[in-house]
Write a protein that holds these residues in place. Structure first.
Motif, PDB file in Angstrom:
ATOM      1  N   SER A 240      34.519  35.043  29.297  1.00 32.51           N
ATOM      2  CA  SER A 240      33.193  35.234  29.883  1.00 32.51           C
ATOM      3  C   SER A 240      33.225  35.979  31.208  1.00 32.51           C
ATOM      4  O   SER A 240      32.174  36.321  31.757  1.00 32.51           O
ATOM      5  CB  SER A 240      32.505  33.874  30.064  1.00 32.51           C
ATOM      6  OG  SER A 240      32.265  33.271  28.797  1.00 32.51           O
ATOM      7  N   VAL A 241      34.425  36.233  31.741  1.00 33.42           N
ATOM      8  CA  VAL A 241      34.544  37.158  32.871  1.00 33.42           C
ATOM      9  C   VAL A 241      34.123  38.561  32.427  1.00 33.42           C
ATOM     10  O   VAL A 241      33.643  39.363  33.220  1.00 33.42           O
ATOM     11  CB  VAL A 241      35.986  37.163  33.428  1.00 33.42           C
ATOM     12  CG1 VAL A 241      36.156  38.195  34.543  1.00 33.42           C
ATOM     13  CG2 VAL A 241      36.358  35.775  33.952  1.00 33.42           C
ATOM     14  N   LEU A 242      34.314  38.847  31.130  1.00 36.02           N
ATOM     15  CA  LEU A 242      33.883  40.082  30.461  1.00 36.02           C
ATOM     16  C   LEU A 242      34.726  41.302  30.800  1.00 36.02           C
ATOM     17  O   LEU A 242      34.463  42.397  30.293  1.00 36.02           O
ATOM     18  CB  LEU A 242      32.413  40.407  30.769  1.00 36.02           C
ATOM     19  CG  LEU A 242      31.390  39.310  30.473  1.00 36.02           C
ATOM     20  CD1 LEU A 242      29.993  39.784  30.860  1.00 36.02           C
ATOM     21  CD2 LEU A 242      31.442  38.896  29.022  1.00 36.02           C
ATOM     22  N   LYS A 243      35.753  41.130  31.591  1.00 37.39           N
ATOM     23  CA  LYS A 243      36.506  42.289  32.044  1.00 37.39           C
ATOM     24  C   LYS A 243      37.875  41.842  32.511  1.00 37.39           C
ATOM     25  O   LYS A 243      38.027  40.748  33.069  1.00 37.39           O
ATOM     26  CB  LYS A 243      35.742  42.973  33.181  1.00 37.39           C
ATOM     27  CG  LYS A 243      36.262  44.340  33.595  1.00 37.39           C
ATOM     28  CD  LYS A 243      35.241  45.014  34.506  1.00 37.39           C
ATOM     29  CE  LYS A 243      35.655  46.441  34.833  1.00 37.39           C
ATOM     30  NZ  LYS A 243      36.551  46.496  35.994  1.00 37.39           N
ATOM     31  N   LEU A 244      38.872  42.699  32.323  1.00 41.53           N
ATOM     32  CA  LEU A 244      40.227  42.373  32.746  1.00 41.53           C
ATOM     33  C   LEU A 244      40.898  43.520  33.498  1.00 41.53           C
ATOM     34  O   LEU A 244      41.781  43.304  34.314  1.00 41.53           O
ATOM     35  CB  LEU A 244      41.076  41.996  31.518  1.00 41.53           C
ATOM     36  CG  LEU A 244      42.530  41.611  31.767  1.00 41.53           C
ATOM     37  CD1 LEU A 244      42.592  40.275  32.510  1.00 41.53           C
ATOM     38  CD2 LEU A 244      43.303  41.507  30.461  1.00 41.53           C
ATOM     39  N   ALA A 245      40.409  44.750  33.253  1.00 39.67           N
ATOM     40  CA  ALA A 245      41.181  45.944  33.594  1.00 39.67           C
ATOM     41  C   ALA A 245      41.047  46.397  35.046  1.00 39.67           C
ATOM     42  O   ALA A 245      40.911  47.585  35.322  1.00 39.67           O
ATOM     43  CB  ALA A 245      40.799  47.086  32.652  1.00 39.67           C
ATOM     44  N   ASP A 246      41.040  45.482  35.982  1.00 44.09           N
ATOM     45  CA  ASP A 246      41.174  45.824  37.397  1.00 44.09           C
ATOM     46  C   ASP A 246      41.669  44.595  38.131  1.00 44.09           C
ATOM     47  O   ASP A 246      41.629  43.470  37.600  1.00 44.09           O
ATOM     48  CB  ASP A 246      39.848  46.327  37.988  1.00 44.09           C
ATOM     49  CG  ASP A 246      38.768  45.262  37.986  1.00 44.09           C
ATOM     50  OD1 ASP A 246      38.740  44.458  38.917  1.00 44.09           O
ATOM     51  OD2 ASP A 246      37.958  45.243  37.036  1.00 44.09           O
ATOM     52  N   ILE A 247      42.131  44.765  39.350  1.00 45.66           N
ATOM     53  CA  ILE A 247      42.766  43.666  40.083  1.00 45.66           C
ATOM     54  C   ILE A 247      41.796  42.512  40.314  1.00 45.66           C
ATOM     55  O   ILE A 247      42.126  41.339  40.114  1.00 45.66           O
ATOM     56  CB  ILE A 247      43.326  44.182  41.426  1.00 45.66           C
ATOM     57  CG1 ILE A 247      44.496  45.135  41.172  1.00 45.66           C
ATOM     58  CG2 ILE A 247      43.777  43.016  42.306  1.00 45.66           C
ATOM     59  CD1 ILE A 247      45.032  45.809  42.418  1.00 45.66           C
ATOM     60  N   THR A 248      40.576  42.820  40.722  1.00 43.57           N
ATOM     61  CA  THR A 248      39.595  41.769  41.006  1.00 43.57           C
ATOM     62  C   THR A 248      39.289  40.950  39.758  1.00 43.57           C
ATOM     63  O   THR A 248      39.268  39.708  39.802  1.00 43.57           O
ATOM     64  CB  THR A 248      38.299  42.382  41.555  1.00 43.57           C
ATOM     65  OG1 THR A 248      38.592  43.096  42.757  1.00 43.57           O
ATOM     66  CG2 THR A 248      37.267  41.300  41.841  1.00 43.57           C
ATOM     67  N   SER A 249      39.060  41.624  38.648  1.00 44.52           N
ATOM     68  CA  SER A 249      38.730  40.919  37.412  1.00 44.52           C
ATOM     69  C   SER A 249      39.908  40.106  36.901  1.00 44.52           C
ATOM     70  O   SER A 249      39.736  38.980  36.426  1.00 44.52           O
ATOM     71  CB  SER A 249      38.270  41.912  36.347  1.00 44.52           C
ATOM     72  OG  SER A 249      37.094  42.569  36.753  1.00 44.52           O
ATOM     73  N   ALA A 250      41.113  40.682  36.990  1.00 49.43           N
ATOM     74  CA  ALA A 250      42.294  39.947  36.542  1.00 49.43           C
ATOM     75  C   ALA A 250      42.486  38.677  37.367  1.00 49.43           C
ATOM     76  O   ALA A 250      42.834  37.610  36.842  1.00 49.43           O
ATOM     77  CB  ALA A 250      43.526  40.846  36.645  1.00 49.43           C
TER      78      ALA A 250
END
Length: 420
Positions: A240-250
């Motif tokens: 549900s974060v909906l995103k992984l491909a950057d430092i903040t999201s990871a």
């Protein structure tokens, strides 16, 4: 260079969505094993049939109309596997913002991630009505719940639409990160409406109102189901974060995983301790429900609390669920697996504690959101359950209940060599 950035971001976010969706799909196995362990042996095949059939029903109905109602997506007969115009739009966004922009992923992965949430919501209903509801009555309700009731409620929350054109929950400060209310309380509310019409199992309550325990047939299965659900919840909340491909999201994903696990552990400890105080013994079923209660409570906001706060939230939820199960039994609401308490009462608790750590939400907004979800789902479910009762009936006969739903509804037994 920008195209390469986009392609990498698109691939990573799509893959993350799909893997989290697969983890959530595995929760269907958890619900199945948990419920199969907590019902009597003579109702095992029927509960297994219900859980697999409801998953298939949810996937089909959400494809036909549910996704379109919730997100204005035109999926049926138009295909969802292609790159569509989303790729062109995402390319423009990625070129402008790079990895720091919005998540970009295949619409097919979005549909897959959303549809397993729908199935999870419906799975909550199956345990609460276990051992006395007709199989086909349950599946008829599943068609309406997954095709209309849940998607419309979801359109007012995650879909961002106005509630019947009257007000917008987002504008009021409503926030539900991964669905303590939108998924879990909604499923429990639909279950409550069904249970009120269905009544208790024969022999559950004595003539003087005494409560008679009906033990489950396979507690090892129930424990396995709980651990599977615990594991699958990382996809539920993490995805549900909906995103992984950057430092903040990871980093956000890592925090969500940490807090999800901490809340489950806290819930198990809280339930174990309160059960020891009340019963004088360690109650396994309360321990299992405590872990699930912690997971439900943190689902509304697993990103903003600290790990210690998540543990305390989970511990409080573990205490609440034990007390709720006892209270519902006192007022003769028969829920064989404790689903209404775990997902409904604790789901509401999870919604209400969001403002403690998330300043973007408001208590008024949380109350408004919870009231909207409960009112819509309860009223519509009660109407649908009533119509089903009128047309084909809800409950198996007293003789069929005595024999067990396995034989009467499915024509086979889970443990044919076992003599009851």
């Amino acid at each position: 260079m920008q195209n390469q950035i986009f392609e990498l971001q698109y691939a990573l976010d799509t893959f993350y969505f799909l893997m989290c969706g697969a983890l959530i799909m595995w929760m269907a196995a958890g619900f199945t094993m948990l419920e199969a362990g907590l019902v009597r042996s003579k109702n095992t095949v029927e509960i297994l049939t219900k859980n697999i059939a409801l998953f298939a029903t949810a996937c089909t109905m959400y494809m036909i109309c549910g996704y379109a109602i919730m997100y204005d997506g035109n999926l049926f007969l138009s295909g969802i596997a292609g790159t569509e115009t989303l790729v062109a739009d995402a390319l423009a966004a990625s070129a402008k913002n790079g990895f720091g922009g919005d998540s970009v992923y295949s619409k097919a992965s979005d549909f897959f991630f959303q549809v397993v949430f729908v199935a999870t919501c419906m799975s909550i209903v199956s345990g609460a009505v276990a051992e006395r509801m007709k199989l086909w009555s349950f599946l008829t309700f599943a068609v309406v719940m997954t095709g209309v009731i849940y998607p419309l409620e979801g359109s007012w929350t995650w879909g961002g639409k106005d509630v019947f054109g009257l007000f917008n929950l987002g504008d009021l400060g409503f926030s539900d990160f991964a669905g303590s209310g939108i998924v879990h309380m909604a499923g429990a509310t639909a279950a409550l409406a069904g249970v009120l019409l269905l009544g208790a199992r024969k022999g559950k309550y004595g003539p003087k109102g005494e409560i008679r325990a009906i033990p489950g047939a396979n507690l090892p299965l129930a424990a396995l189901g709980t651990l599977i659900l615990w594991m699958g919840w990382f996809g539920f909340n993490g995805g549900s974060v909906l995103k992984l491909a950057d430092i903040t999201s990871a980093n956000s994903v890592a925090i969500v995983f940490l807090n999800t696990n901490a809340a489950a552990a806290g819930g198990a400890i809280g339930a174990l301790l309160i059960a020891r105080l009340i019963f004088g013994k360690a109650d396994l079923t309360m321990l299992l429900n405590g872990a699930l209660a912690g997971l439900v409570a943190i689902t509304a906001e697993p990103l903003t609390p600290s790990a210690l706060q998540a543990t305390l939230f989970g511990m409080t939820a573990g205490v609440i669920v034990v007390l709720s199960i006892l209270i519902l039994d006192k007022i003769k609401i028969d829920d064989p697996v404790g689903a209404i308490s775990v997902h409904g009462v604790v789901g509401l608790f999870g919604i209400l504690i969001v403002p403690l750590t998330n300043p973007a939400s408001s208590l008024i907004g949380q109350i408004a959101g919870a009231a909207t979800i409960f009112t819509w789902v309860f009223v519509t479910s009660l109407i649908v359950w009533s119509l089903i009762k009128l047309v084909i009936g809800l409950r198996i006969s007293e003789e069929e209940e005595y024999q067990g739903a396995d034989i009467t509804e499915c024509g086979m037994e889970a443990y044919p060599e076992f003599i009851r």
